[in-house]
Every structure is written in C-alpha cells, then in structure tokens.
Design an enzyme around this catalytic site. Structure first.
Site, short mmCIF file in Angstrom:
data_model
loop_
_atom_site.label_atom_id
_atom_site.label_comp_id
_atom_site.label_asym_id
_atom_site.label_seq_id
_atom_site.Cartn_x
_atom_site.Cartn_y
_atom_site.Cartn_z
N TYR A 1 0.86 -1.18 0.00
CA TYR A 1 0.00 0.00 0.00
C TYR A 1 0.89 1.23 0.00
CZ TYR A 1 -3.02 3.72 1.72
OH TYR A 1 -3.70 4.90 1.85
N GLU B 1 -3.93 7.47 -3.46
CA GLU B 1 -3.89 6.17 -2.81
C GLU B 1 -3.64 5.10 -3.86
OE1 GLU B 1 -7.44 4.96 -0.69
OE2 GLU B 1 -6.27 4.98 1.15
#
Ligand code: ADP
Ligand code: MG
Length: 391
Positions: free
Chosen positions: A109, A197
């Site tokens: 991530y 993101e």
C-alpha cells in the site's frame, strides 16, 4: 474533487509512475476492442466508480479470453455496485477499464495525504496491500509507516529509504521503490492533490513496482490552476442535491437522518447537528447558508432540504451577527410563500434584532412555524416534530 481510477492512471503515466496498460470503455464492444488492442492473454475488467472496494463487490474481474472480456464487461456495465464506500444504495457503473493482467509477486500500500495538523503531506506505506487500509489503521497501526515531507525541502532520497526500510524491502528493491515514491510525490504536489492512494502497489514477478489501483482527490480551491484536471470531473458520480446547492453558494452535505438543518456558519451547523444527536435525533443534512443569509438563500435552503424525502422537520438555527434576525424572519415568511414547506419548521433566531424577529413570526400565525428561544429547546422541538410528537 475525485476522479476515476483510469484518469488517475493517465496522470501517473505522464509522470512515469508505472501502471499497467489499459483503455476505458463505455460499451461491451468497446471493451472487447480495447482488450484486442492491448493484446496478451490475461485482462482485468474494472468498474469505474468513485469508490473503493470494487473487487470485493464484484466490480473487478479477471478475463482469460476475449469472449470472457465480453461476458464480464456486459455483466459489469450497468450493474449497481455496492461496496463499503458506496453506502447501501450502491453506484451504477457507466464505464469499465480494460487493463492488462499483471503477475503479482507482492501487494503493498502506498498513499500520500495532507496532514493538516502537521501542515505537510505525509507518505504512508504498508505491507498490508490490497486490504482495507482503514481496517489496518484501526487494528494494527504499527503496520503503517508514515513519513512527512516538508514541502520546502521536497522529497529526498532519505524519505524513500525510510519508507523502504520500514517496509522491510530487500536491497535490490530499495532504489526502484524510492524512485516510484519520488515520482508519486511529484504527481501529488504539481497537481494540488489532497490524496493519492495506490492500493495495491504491486511488485511484479520481474521485480518492478506497478500501480495496480489509483485513487486521487484534488483541492477544489486549486482547480482553477488545472483546467485539464477540472475537465476530468464526472458529475454523474456526485450527489445531485449537493451539486445544486454548491451552484447557489450553499454548503450542503446529505446525511441519513430526518431533521433538516438550516444554519449560518459551519461551526454553528456542526454544533446544531451535535445537539440534535444529543437530544436523541438524527440530522438529515449539514447546511451552511453562509454569512449573507437572505430570503432567497433561505428559500433555496428550504427547497434543497425538502428534496430529501426523509426530512420530517426542519430546524432553522440562525445567529444574527452581521445578518439581522428580523430580515431572516421576513425571509422565512417569504420563502414559505415561494415554496410549499409541508413539514414543521422550528425556528431559533438569536442575536441582533431577535426580539423583533420573534414578533414577526408570532404575528404571521403560520401553523407549521414553531419558535424556539435557544439551541437546546429548538433541537428538542425539531426532534419531537420529526417523530410526529408535535406538529
Ligand atoms: P478495489 O480497490 O476497488 O477493490 P483494485 O483496483 O484494487 O480495486 O482491484 C482489486 C484487486 O484486483 C487488486 O487487489 C488485485 O488483486 C486485482 N487486480 C486489479 N487490477 C489488476 C491487474 N491489472 N492485474 C492483476 N490483478 C489485478
Ligand atoms: Mg484497490
């Protein structure tokens, strides 16, 4: 403002942030043509909506033949996709992104978000890629590495190393990860983003880092500097009532309760919503009519609030500082002539000329306008009215 994954990836490509090749499609035929154009033997058909969690909701599927691309695109286009970010009503899918399938070795991530308290962008990275990051943050916050970047210094190699060491990356991967993070920081700063993101950021079997997903939000106040980003706005993804309100200079956010709120000032609006909760009710919206509230804004406010069928009462809570309460009282009366306000309206006007305002409302003798002298009494009456206990 938010954009779609395929648009975020277009921006990534301009900055040499590696992403798989892909093309967006609005029809099944276009989807198949896109897959043909991409070539290869593995494709991913991805629903384009402004919400994450599409994979779990059935909006991201692998196809191993053109026939399968066709079936899946047909299935996903037009579906109502429900994910943890769309709410129970879900969102209708109007576009799919056809992307080449990537052989994933590792899912990470990587995100960048503005930390308002530190007044700096913060880069966040985690090994828990592909998971809901909110869940990781709640259950095991130590698994998220955070590195703040002072915008005056900019992204430096040590920032990249700090993230890479935190992730426990092997030596060979550190330089390419740092380069990836540096490019992403550039995307963030140069486009006035509020959030980027990438979940998952994957390491491929050949050892390179690739953005498999991409989410971007931008600072609305800076959009005038980026017409090409403003052009990416997809109005069909935005709440139509919120959009209409913004056209009239009203800040409106729809919520799930049944007490409509019309307030001047964002702070008082938050306080009003808290008080409604405190007395056992649920606000139907946040609405700040702004400092220059007048008959027109009040009328528009009523109209917008009443578009939500859940609204069973309206609490008007206005503090007359610059605006005078008697003007607002007259505005409310005029507004009720302009539009049909069919629910009880609880009015609390305080501040300049509050007494005159109370007289005006009393003398108007409108049965569904109920006066309140303070915030708590107003909230209690509005909640009771929404429950049908007073009318
Ligand atoms: P969302 O976060 O909305 O569920 P993602 O783009 O992250 O959507 O896709 C969900 C999952 O699908 C990813 O975690 C990944 O495992 C898989 N996936 C997505 N794109 C690809 C791709 N191009 N190749 C292989 N797998 C993919
Ligand atoms: Mg994702």
């Amino acid at each position: 403002m938010n954009i779609h994954e395929y648009q975020a990836k277009e921006i990534f490509k301009r900055y040499n942030v590696p992403t798989p090749n892909g093309h967006v499609a609005c029809t099944t035929d276009e989807a198949v043509a896109n897959a043909q154009k991409l070539g290869g033997t593995l494709w991913v058909v991805k629903a384009q909506i402004h919400a994450g969690g599409r994979g779990l909701g059935g909006g991201v599927k692998l196809a191993r033949s053109l026939e399968e691309v066709k079936t899946l695109a047909n299935e996903i286009l037009g579906m109502t996709l429900v994910t943890h970010q769309t709410g129970p009503a879900g969102k209708v899918v109007h576009k799919v992104y056809i992307e080449e399938g990537v052989a994933i070795a590792d899912e990470l991530y990587l995100g960048i978000v503005l930390d308002r308290a530190r007044e700096m962008p913060v880069i966040m990275a985690s090994r828990e890629g592909g998971m809901e990051i909110e869940k990781v943050a709640a259950e095991s916050p130590e698994k998220i590495i955070k590195v703040a970047v002072d915008p005056f210094i900019g992204f430096q190699p040590f920032h990249g190393r700090e993230l890479a060491y935190g992730l426990g990356l092997e030596k060979e991967a550190i330089a390419s990860f740092s380069a990836f993070a540096a490019s992403l920081y550039k995307v963030y700063m140069e486009n006035d983003a509020e959030l980027i993101e990438i979940n998952p950021l994957v390491k491929t079997k050949s050892g390179t880092f690739v953005a498999l997903d991409g989410k971007m939000s931008f600072d609305d106040n800076a959009l005038f500097r980026h017409p090409e980003i403003e052009a990416m706005r997809d109005l069909s993804e935005e709440n139509p009532i919120e959009r209409e309100a913004s056209e009239f200079g009203l800040s409106y956010v729809k919520l799930d309760g049944n007490v409509g709120c019309m307030v001047n000032g964002a702070g008082l609006a938050m306080g009003t919503m808290d008080t409604i909760h405190y007395v056992g009710g649920f606000p139907a919206n946040f609405l700040d009519v702004g400092g220059g509230a007048n008959a027109t804004t009040v009328a528009k406010g009523f109209e917008i609030i009443l578009k939500d069928p859940n609204v069973k009462s309206i609490f008007v809570n206005i503090f007359g500082g610059i605006v005078r309460c008697d003007r607002i009282a007259n505005g409310i009366l005029e507004a009720t002539k302009l539009i049909d306000v069919h629910v009880p309206v609880i009015v609390r006007l305080d501040g300049t000329n509050a007494k005159e305002a109370a007289e005006i409302l009393k003398n108007a003798h409108i049965p569904n306008i109920i006066s309140a002298t303070d915030l708590l009494e107003g909230a209690m009456k509005a909640v009771a009215a929404a429950k049908g206990e007073i009318a």
